[in-house]
Design a protein around this motif. Structure first.
Motif, short mmCIF file in Angstrom:
data_model
loop_
_atom_site.label_atom_id
_atom_site.label_comp_id
_atom_site.label_asym_id
_atom_site.label_seq_id
_atom_site.Cartn_x
_atom_site.Cartn_y
_atom_site.Cartn_z
N LEU A 28 0.88 -1.19 0.19
CA LEU A 28 -0.09 0.13 0.04
C LEU A 28 1.01 1.18 -0.08
O LEU A 28 0.81 2.41 -0.85
CB LEU A 28 -0.89 -0.15 1.32
N SER A 29 1.78 1.19 0.97
CA SER A 29 3.05 2.39 0.99
C SER A 29 3.69 2.74 -0.26
O SER A 29 3.79 3.84 -0.70
CB SER A 29 3.70 2.30 2.23
N ALA A 30 3.89 1.60 -0.83
CA ALA A 30 4.94 1.55 -2.11
C ALA A 30 3.77 2.09 -3.18
O ALA A 30 4.58 3.36 -3.84
CB ALA A 30 5.39 0.20 -2.43
N TRP A 31 2.69 1.80 -3.20
CA TRP A 31 1.82 2.31 -4.45
C TRP A 31 1.48 3.97 -4.26
O TRP A 31 1.52 4.92 -5.12
CB TRP A 31 0.82 1.75 -4.66
N LYS A 32 1.42 4.24 -2.98
CA LYS A 32 1.27 5.59 -2.65
C LYS A 32 2.51 6.62 -2.73
O LYS A 32 2.29 7.59 -3.52
CB LYS A 32 0.97 5.77 -1.07
N ALA A 33 3.61 6.01 -2.37
CA ALA A 33 4.97 6.84 -2.62
C ALA A 33 5.09 6.87 -4.17
O ALA A 33 5.48 8.01 -4.50
CB ALA A 33 5.89 6.05 -2.10
N ALA A 34 4.55 5.94 -4.82
CA ALA A 34 4.64 6.04 -6.67
C ALA A 34 3.52 7.13 -7.04
O ALA A 34 3.60 6.98 -8.30
CB ALA A 34 4.55 4.87 -7.05
N THR A 59 -6.14 1.00 -3.21
CA THR A 59 -6.89 0.69 -1.98
C THR A 59 -6.77 -0.71 -1.76
O THR A 59 -7.13 -1.51 -2.81
CB THR A 59 -8.58 0.92 -2.62
N PRO A 60 -6.63 -1.13 -0.38
CA PRO A 60 -6.44 -2.56 -0.19
C PRO A 60 -7.96 -3.06 -0.33
O PRO A 60 -8.88 -2.79 0.05
CB PRO A 60 -6.00 -2.50 1.41
N MET A 61 -8.05 -4.52 -0.81
CA MET A 61 -9.23 -5.24 -0.94
C MET A 61 -9.07 -6.68 -0.90
O MET A 61 -7.84 -7.07 -1.48
CB MET A 61 -9.64 -4.59 -2.32
N ALA A 62 -10.15 -7.35 -0.44
CA ALA A 62 -9.61 -8.84 -0.51
C ALA A 62 -9.97 -9.28 -2.00
O ALA A 62 -10.74 -8.65 -2.56
CB ALA A 62 -10.81 -9.49 0.47
N TRP A 63 -9.22 -10.29 -2.30
CA TRP A 63 -9.31 -10.79 -3.65
C TRP A 63 -10.81 -11.03 -4.04
O TRP A 63 -10.93 -10.74 -5.36
CB TRP A 63 -8.33 -11.99 -3.82
N GLY A 64 -11.40 -11.66 -3.54
CA GLY A 64 -12.90 -11.90 -3.80
C GLY A 64 -13.97 -10.76 -4.11
O GLY A 64 -14.91 -10.94 -4.94
N GLU A 65 -13.19 -9.58 -4.02
CA GLU A 65 -14.07 -8.29 -4.40
C GLU A 65 -13.55 -7.48 -5.69
O GLU A 65 -14.17 -6.65 -6.12
CB GLU A 65 -14.20 -7.49 -3.26
N VAL A 66 -12.40 -8.06 -6.15
CA VAL A 66 -11.71 -7.25 -6.89
C VAL A 66 -12.31 -7.27 -8.62
O VAL A 66 -12.49 -6.43 -9.11
CB VAL A 66 -10.27 -7.68 -7.03
N PHE A 67 -12.71 -8.59 -8.91
CA PHE A 67 -13.38 -8.54 -10.38
C PHE A 67 -14.58 -7.61 -10.49
O PHE A 67 -14.51 -6.78 -11.38
CB PHE A 67 -13.61 -10.10 -10.52
N THR A 68 -15.21 -7.80 -9.55
CA THR A 68 -16.48 -7.00 -9.77
C THR A 68 -16.33 -5.41 -9.51
O THR A 68 -16.86 -4.57 -10.26
CB THR A 68 -17.49 -7.30 -8.44
N ALA A 69 -15.35 -5.04 -8.76
CA ALA A 69 -14.98 -3.62 -8.28
C ALA A 69 -14.41 -3.19 -9.65
O ALA A 69 -14.52 -1.85 -10.01
CB ALA A 69 -13.91 -3.59 -7.29
N MET A 70 -13.62 -3.95 -10.58
CA MET A 70 -13.03 -3.68 -11.77
C MET A 70 -14.14 -3.48 -12.92
O MET A 70 -14.21 -2.44 -13.62
CB MET A 70 -11.89 -4.43 -11.95
N GLN A 71 -14.82 -4.47 -12.75
CA GLN A 71 -15.95 -4.31 -13.92
C GLN A 71 -16.94 -3.09 -13.74
O GLN A 71 -17.24 -2.41 -14.85
CB GLN A 71 -16.82 -5.64 -13.70
N GLN A 72 -17.25 -2.58 -12.52
CA GLN A 72 -18.10 -1.70 -12.07
C GLN A 72 -17.25 -0.26 -12.24
O GLN A 72 -17.96 0.77 -12.04
CB GLN A 72 -18.68 -1.78 -10.79
N GLY A 73 -15.97 -0.48 -12.38
CA GLY A 73 -15.25 0.91 -12.59
C GLY A 73 -14.91 1.25 -11.16
O GLY A 73 -14.53 2.63 -11.19
N VAL A 74 -15.11 0.87 -10.04
CA VAL A 74 -14.73 1.13 -8.71
C VAL A 74 -13.10 1.61 -8.42
O VAL A 74 -12.82 2.35 -8.01
CB VAL A 74 -15.21 0.35 -7.62
#
Ligand code: PAF
Length: 328
Positions: free
Chosen positions: A179-185, A190-205
């Motif tokens: 998380l810190s590395a990506w913020k620094a970059a 946003t940290p998220m459990a893997w089970g939520e990622v596909f839908t979050a990307m489909q919905q553009g979240v």
């Protein structure tokens, strides 16, 4: 004098009889993973299962539960391992720092040069110590399998340099170093459990995520708008195979040795099939329409993420990090 002696003999006989039938010993076990069935975690897991079944003449059966069947994410499944509800788990190091803080040392960006460097460290004393540290969390670390070097994907456009990704909303694992590395970059992670990622990307979240090629391929992330795959290789993602300590301790020593030996043996196979498949998978996804950005300016990512080394220096002494980086 006679009575205590007779009592002692009876007690010893009872104890001797009790040893092979420990209450914790299970002959049917559950092995869980978060990844899609044909991801290399599961190919390795099936090999492990077959070898254990063959080597115990079917006395020990293990059933594989891929694709988050036993939990919403790897954190939740690890809790299941601690409690003994799940016997074995192959997992990324993403959420593991919350259980065994020392493991997060492997999550620093650009720590490993290449796969040979990875093998040297993980199969040496540093890797062994990190696996043994899990015991304090009631977990038995058997071996390091792998997920692979992680790469950035997104829905917006080709990312070649760190400047191209400024403000991009990406999902990271639930891992404070990442998380810190990506913020620094300059990204918006946003940290998220893997089970939520596909839908979050489909919905553009979120617009992107980062994972090894095997995950991109097995999860068909292009169907979640991830049309751009940049070979950033910003961090190596090991995948320890972990076992419930309660279950491990309940097994007779010869089965304990068999599990440990077989997990290490399968590590070599599992890492090889993962690495061997990467190039053909890249070509296949490119053929399906993914833009694979190969000429990434990795140096721009390395420089931008470097502040995390100072940020976490209290927790991970520079000398330990240098010992990994300089391993030859
Ligand atoms: O990104 C993650 O959470 C992990 O890499 C995954 C996909 C669950 C595999 O361990």
């Amino acid at each position: 004098m006679k009575k205590p002696f007779v009592f002692g003999m009876v007690l010893m006989t009872l104890l001797a009889l009790a040893i092979p039938v420990s209450a914790e010993y299970k002959a049917t076990m559950k092995l869980a993973t978060a990844t899609a069935p044909d991801h290399p975690y599961n190919v390795g897991a099936q090999k492990f299962i077959d070898l254990i079944q063959e080597r115990t003449n079917g006395r020990i059966q293990i059933k594989l539960y891929p694709a988050l069947q036993l939990g919403k994410g790897e954190r939740e499944m690890l809790e299941g391992v601690q409690q003994g509800a799940i016997d074995l788990l192959v997992t990324s190091t993403g959420p593991l720092g919350g259980f065994s803080p020392s493991i997060n040392i492997l999550d620093f960006p650009f720590l490993f040069r290449d796969f040979d460097h990875v093998d040297l460290v993980l199969d040496g004393p540093i890797g062994r110590k990190l696996l043994d540290d899990f015991e304090k969390a009631n977990v038995k670390g058997l071996a390091f399998w792998e997920n692979g070097f992680r790469h950035l994907t997104n829905s917006k456009g080709p990312v070649k340099t760190v400047a191209d990704g400024q403000g991009l909303k990406i999902r990271t694992m639930e891992n404070k170093v990442h998380l810190s590395a990506w913020k620094a970059a300059g990204f918006n992670p946003t940290p998220m459990a893997w089970g939520e990622v596909f839908t979050a990307m489909q919905q553009g979240v979120i617009n992107g995520q980062e994972n090894p090629i095997a995950v991109y391929y097995a999860t068909k992330l292009w169907d979640a708008k991830q049309k751009y795959l940049s070979l950033t290789a910003h961090v190596y993602s090991p995948a320890p195979i972990l076992m419930s300590k309660k279950v491990f301790d309940g097994m007779p020593p010869e089965d304990q040795a068999l599990f440990s030996r077989t997990a290490l043996e399968v590590a070599k196979f599992q890492r090889k099939i993962n690495r061997d498949a990467e190039e053909s998978r890249l070509q296949e996804v490119a053929g399906r329409g993914t833009t694979v950005v190969r000429d990434v300016d990795r140096e721009s990512f390395r420089k931008a993420m470097a502040p995390v080394f100072d940020q976490f220096s209290g927790q991970f002494p520079k000398a330990d990090i240098e010992a990994i980086m300089n391993a030859k």
